[in-house]
Scaffold this motif. Sequence first.
Motif, PDB file in Angstrom:
ATOM      1  N   LYS A  96     -12.483 -29.122 -37.597  1.00  0.00           N
ATOM      2  CA  LYS A  96     -13.852 -29.402 -38.032  1.00  0.00           C
ATOM      3  C   LYS A  96     -14.711 -29.891 -36.860  1.00  0.00           C
ATOM      4  N   SER A  97     -14.132 -30.765 -36.054  1.00  0.00           N
ATOM      5  CA  SER A  97     -14.873 -31.333 -34.927  1.00  0.00           C
ATOM      6  C   SER A  97     -15.186 -30.271 -33.873  1.00  0.00           C
ATOM      7  N   LEU A  98     -14.248 -29.338 -33.714  1.00  0.00           N
ATOM      8  CA  LEU A  98     -14.441 -28.273 -32.736  1.00  0.00           C
ATOM      9  C   LEU A  98     -15.648 -27.412 -33.085  1.00  0.00           C
ATOM     10  N   GLU A  99     -15.831 -27.154 -34.372  1.00  0.00           N
ATOM     11  CA  GLU A  99     -16.953 -26.323 -34.812  1.00  0.00           C
ATOM     12  C   GLU A  99     -18.296 -26.900 -34.377  1.00  0.00           C
ATOM     13  N   THR A 100     -18.381 -28.229 -34.326  1.00  0.00           N
ATOM     14  CA  THR A 100     -19.651 -28.855 -33.951  1.00  0.00           C
ATOM     15  C   THR A 100     -19.830 -28.939 -32.436  1.00  0.00           C
ATOM     16  N   SER A 101     -18.780 -28.646 -31.666  1.00  0.00           N
ATOM     17  CA  SER A 101     -18.832 -28.840 -30.216  1.00  0.00           C
ATOM     18  C   SER A 101     -18.866 -27.532 -29.443  1.00  0.00           C
ATOM     19  N   ILE A 102     -18.762 -26.412 -30.167  1.00  0.00           N
ATOM     20  CA  ILE A 102     -18.778 -25.102 -29.522  1.00  0.00           C
ATOM     21  C   ILE A 102     -20.225 -24.645 -29.355  1.00  0.00           C
ATOM     22  N   SER A 103     -20.476 -23.880 -28.309  1.00  0.00           N
ATOM     23  CA  SER A 103     -21.814 -23.357 -28.029  1.00  0.00           C
ATOM     24  C   SER A 103     -22.394 -22.618 -29.230  1.00  0.00           C
ATOM     25  N   LEU A 104     -23.689 -22.790 -29.461  1.00  0.00           N
ATOM     26  CA  LEU A 104     -24.373 -22.111 -30.569  1.00  0.00           C
ATOM     27  C   LEU A 104     -24.380 -20.599 -30.417  1.00  0.00           C
ATOM     28  N   SER A 105     -24.130 -20.104 -29.183  1.00  0.00           N
ATOM     29  CA  SER A 105     -24.159 -18.656 -28.972  1.00  0.00           C
ATOM     30  C   SER A 105     -23.122 -17.934 -29.819  1.00  0.00           C
ATOM     31  N   THR A 106     -22.091 -18.671 -30.286  1.00  0.00           N
ATOM     32  CA  THR A 106     -21.088 -18.041 -31.159  1.00  0.00           C
ATOM     33  C   THR A 106     -21.674 -17.660 -32.511  1.00  0.00           C
ATOM     34  N   LEU A 107     -22.834 -18.222 -32.867  1.00  0.00           N
ATOM     35  CA  LEU A 107     -23.453 -17.903 -34.160  1.00  0.00           C
ATOM     36  C   LEU A 107     -24.026 -16.494 -34.170  1.00  0.00           C
ATOM     37  N   TRP A 108     -24.486 -16.010 -33.010  1.00  0.00           N
ATOM     38  CA  TRP A 108     -25.102 -14.683 -32.993  1.00  0.00           C
ATOM     39  C   TRP A 108     -24.362 -13.683 -32.098  1.00  0.00           C
ATOM     40  N   ASP A 109     -23.384 -14.158 -31.346  1.00  0.00           N
ATOM     41  CA  ASP A 109     -22.592 -13.256 -30.503  1.00  0.00           C
ATOM     42  C   ASP A 109     -21.256 -13.002 -31.219  1.00  0.00           C
ATOM     43  N   GLU A 110     -21.168 -11.870 -31.889  1.00  0.00           N
ATOM     44  CA  GLU A 110     -20.012 -11.585 -32.730  1.00  0.00           C
ATOM     45  C   GLU A 110     -18.718 -11.508 -31.918  1.00  0.00           C
ATOM     46  N   GLU A 111     -18.807 -10.904 -30.745  1.00  0.00           N
ATOM     47  CA  GLU A 111     -17.617 -10.765 -29.900  1.00  0.00           C
ATOM     48  C   GLU A 111     -17.109 -12.138 -29.454  1.00  0.00           C
ATOM     49  N   LEU A 112     -18.035 -13.002 -29.078  1.00  0.00           N
ATOM     50  CA  LEU A 112     -17.683 -14.353 -28.653  1.00  0.00           C
ATOM     51  C   LEU A 112     -17.076 -15.140 -29.827  1.00  0.00           C
ATOM     52  N   LYS A 113     -17.689 -14.968 -30.993  1.00  0.00           N
ATOM     53  CA  LYS A 113     -17.211 -15.669 -32.196  1.00  0.00           C
ATOM     54  C   LYS A 113     -15.767 -15.281 -32.515  1.00  0.00           C
ATOM     55  N   LYS A 114     -15.481 -13.978 -32.434  1.00  0.00           N
ATOM     56  CA  LYS A 114     -14.120 -13.509 -32.727  1.00  0.00           C
ATOM     57  C   LYS A 114     -13.118 -14.046 -31.718  1.00  0.00           C
ATOM     58  N   GLY A 115     -13.540 -14.130 -30.448  1.00  0.00           N
ATOM     59  CA  GLY A 115     -12.664 -14.660 -29.409  1.00  0.00           C
ATOM     60  C   GLY A 115     -12.310 -16.109 -29.656  1.00  0.00           C
ATOM     61  N   VAL A 116     -13.296 -16.918 -30.078  1.00  0.00           N
ATOM     62  CA  VAL A 116     -13.070 -18.332 -30.378  1.00  0.00           C
ATOM     63  C   VAL A 116     -12.165 -18.488 -31.585  1.00  0.00           C
ATOM     64  N   GLU A 117     -12.429 -17.711 -32.639  1.00  0.00           N
ATOM     65  CA  GLU A 117     -11.602 -17.783 -33.854  1.00  0.00           C
ATOM     66  C   GLU A 117     -10.155 -17.419 -33.554  1.00  0.00           C
ATOM     67  N   ARG A 118      -9.969 -16.432 -32.674  1.00  0.00           N
ATOM     68  CA  ARG A 118      -8.622 -15.999 -32.313  1.00  0.00           C
ATOM     69  C   ARG A 118      -7.857 -17.142 -31.628  1.00  0.00           C
ATOM     70  N   VAL A 119      -8.533 -17.850 -30.727  1.00  0.00           N
ATOM     71  CA  VAL A 119      -7.905 -18.971 -30.016  1.00  0.00           C
ATOM     72  C   VAL A 119      -7.551 -20.092 -31.004  1.00  0.00           C
ATOM     73  N   ILE A 120      -8.500 -20.425 -31.879  1.00  0.00           N
ATOM     74  CA  ILE A 120      -8.276 -21.515 -32.842  1.00  0.00           C
ATOM     75  C   ILE A 120      -7.095 -21.191 -33.752  1.00  0.00           C
ATOM     76  N   ASN A 121      -7.039 -19.963 -34.246  1.00  0.00           N
ATOM     77  CA  ASN A 121      -5.941 -19.572 -35.140  1.00  0.00           C
ATOM     78  C   ASN A 121      -4.597 -19.577 -34.424  1.00  0.00           C
ATOM     79  N   ASN A 122      -4.605 -19.130 -33.155  1.00  0.00           N
ATOM     80  CA  ASN A 122      -3.356 -19.087 -32.394  1.00  0.00           C
ATOM     81  C   ASN A 122      -2.834 -20.488 -32.074  1.00  0.00           C
ATOM     82  N   VAL A 123      -3.758 -21.408 -31.775  1.00  0.00           N
ATOM     83  CA  VAL A 123      -3.352 -22.746 -31.333  1.00  0.00           C
ATOM     84  C   VAL A 123      -3.175 -23.698 -32.512  1.00  0.00           C
ATOM     85  N   LEU A 124      -4.136 -23.658 -33.463  1.00  0.00           N
ATOM     86  CA  LEU A 124      -4.123 -24.646 -34.551  1.00  0.00           C
ATOM     87  C   LEU A 124      -3.663 -24.070 -35.882  1.00  0.00           C
TER      88      LEU A 124
END
Length: 541
Positions: free
Chosen positions: A510-538
């Motif tokens: 939850k805390s990570l979501e508030t600390s990631i760059s806002l560009s993930t909201l409109w950059d779909e490729e970036l958003k998928k990359g972040v989600e992939r890392v979060i799922n793999n690690v957490l």
Amino acid sequence: ILDYWVKNIEKLISEADFWTSAGSIEHWLNSIDYAFKNGGYTIWGQRLGIDSLKEFFEIELRGRRGRTGVQRPFIVNYVESKPLINIFYVRGKGVIGAGLVSHIVIDVHNLFWDEELKEGRVIYPLRWVMKVIWLHKSVRENPTDPRKWEGDHIDLFFRSGLQHVVKPEDVEKIRKFLLSKKDEIQVTLNTFSKEVYVLRKPVIEEMPSMPNIHEIIKKVTEELVIDEEVILLFITSLLAGRNVMLAGKPGTGKTMLAKMVSELLGFKPLIAVANAHWSRYDVIGGMVLKGGKPAWKSGWLIIALTEHLRSKHGGGRWRGAYLIIDEVNRADVDKAFGEFFTIFAGIDPSEWIIPESLIKEIRSYDERDSYGLDFLELADKYLEHIDGVGYRVPDDFRVICTLNYVDIRNLFILGEAFTRRFARILVNYPSDEDKELNVLFSKAEKEGFRKEIVQSFKEDIKEKLKKLINELRKIERLPFGPANVYSLIRIALTYKTLNPDKDNISILKKSLETSISLSTLWDEELKKGVERVINNVLGSA
């Protein structure tokens, strides 16, 4: 061949082809300064537009008919190995020197004179390098202070630019003049042959002791996660007399580093955040209407210089002031920093001059803001004045810029003419993640979070968080510096304090979501990359 002529001065004078170059004191100041930095060799040039340059080569190299200028005999005589002596003439002063031409070059890439630096283009592309064979005594003794320069008189008509001396009576006048200067010619050559020539006083008259520097580094690393070598290089550059540009991804601590080091060195930090609307008005200053009448309003540089002089001579806490320009590449440099180029013409503080024209401009207003009023008074009282040129910038004043790079499409490109005025230091992500987390959790404790909550949370999620940081930083367009990590930690610890029964991995997500760059909201490729890392690690749950 050059050595032969220098060792046979009388023969050189009797056989030379003579030329005169008349120019402003500002131009000759650049060239004389260059000579003292480069073993007695200097540069002069001829104003030519690119079209004129092309025309010259069309005519000369292709044998086409047309008019040719003074450049033709200059180049032809040089190619024929004739010794060419160029007489240095300063308008308003007289003849101040002479040089033996060693090279003729066409240079359309390198900016040399202040005028070129200000306009950001080469104005004098036809250039020649000269071995200086004679300088007036006043110039030798005061190479960077043209108000003390004097010149000799030769009964010739000196026109602007390069001129060929062809009349026999005029040639004879120059020969007699140079022969009368034989002793001074030898003094000039000896001056430049010295192994060490002290041109300027040391930039730093009172350098902090090494233990104090290491104390500064220690204090910075208690607050910021920046490699010690980077901090040491930054401090060293400031003490060595350089303005500094700190470059790196957002969140690496550049602005806080600039602020903390400034304060720990004893200088008041003035922080200005650049933006795309900046102009000369924001950097230097300009006219505003006050009660329907024009008035002067100071820009950030004048404000900072005023604060520097106030602090330095006011007997208070600060030794002076530093100007910190945050996110400088958000400004259009060509639009905003034209006069900055002129003031900070070189990398050496002794070359920094506030031009007379700017001082006159501020004085021309009947109404001025408090900084404008104080600046004029303090400049007259404390700054060295070079008559007809301007006032020297205090040699302990510095400008520090920060530059973010992630998505360059949203930023202005900074040209070499701007960046070469700074020591450039790269502030990367920390190299030691264990140390990074120890500093950040320790900082959280100092800010008031309960020690048992901090330690418990840290021990539980530290390895996961390290892996998360490592993987997220591999995503090239995602900024995730220590500032982002600390934001995550603060939010997570606050959440844990309010919800002690909540599991730590969920809090971290939850805390990570508030600390990631806002560009993930409109950059779909970036958003998928972040989600992939979060799922793999957490985990995906």
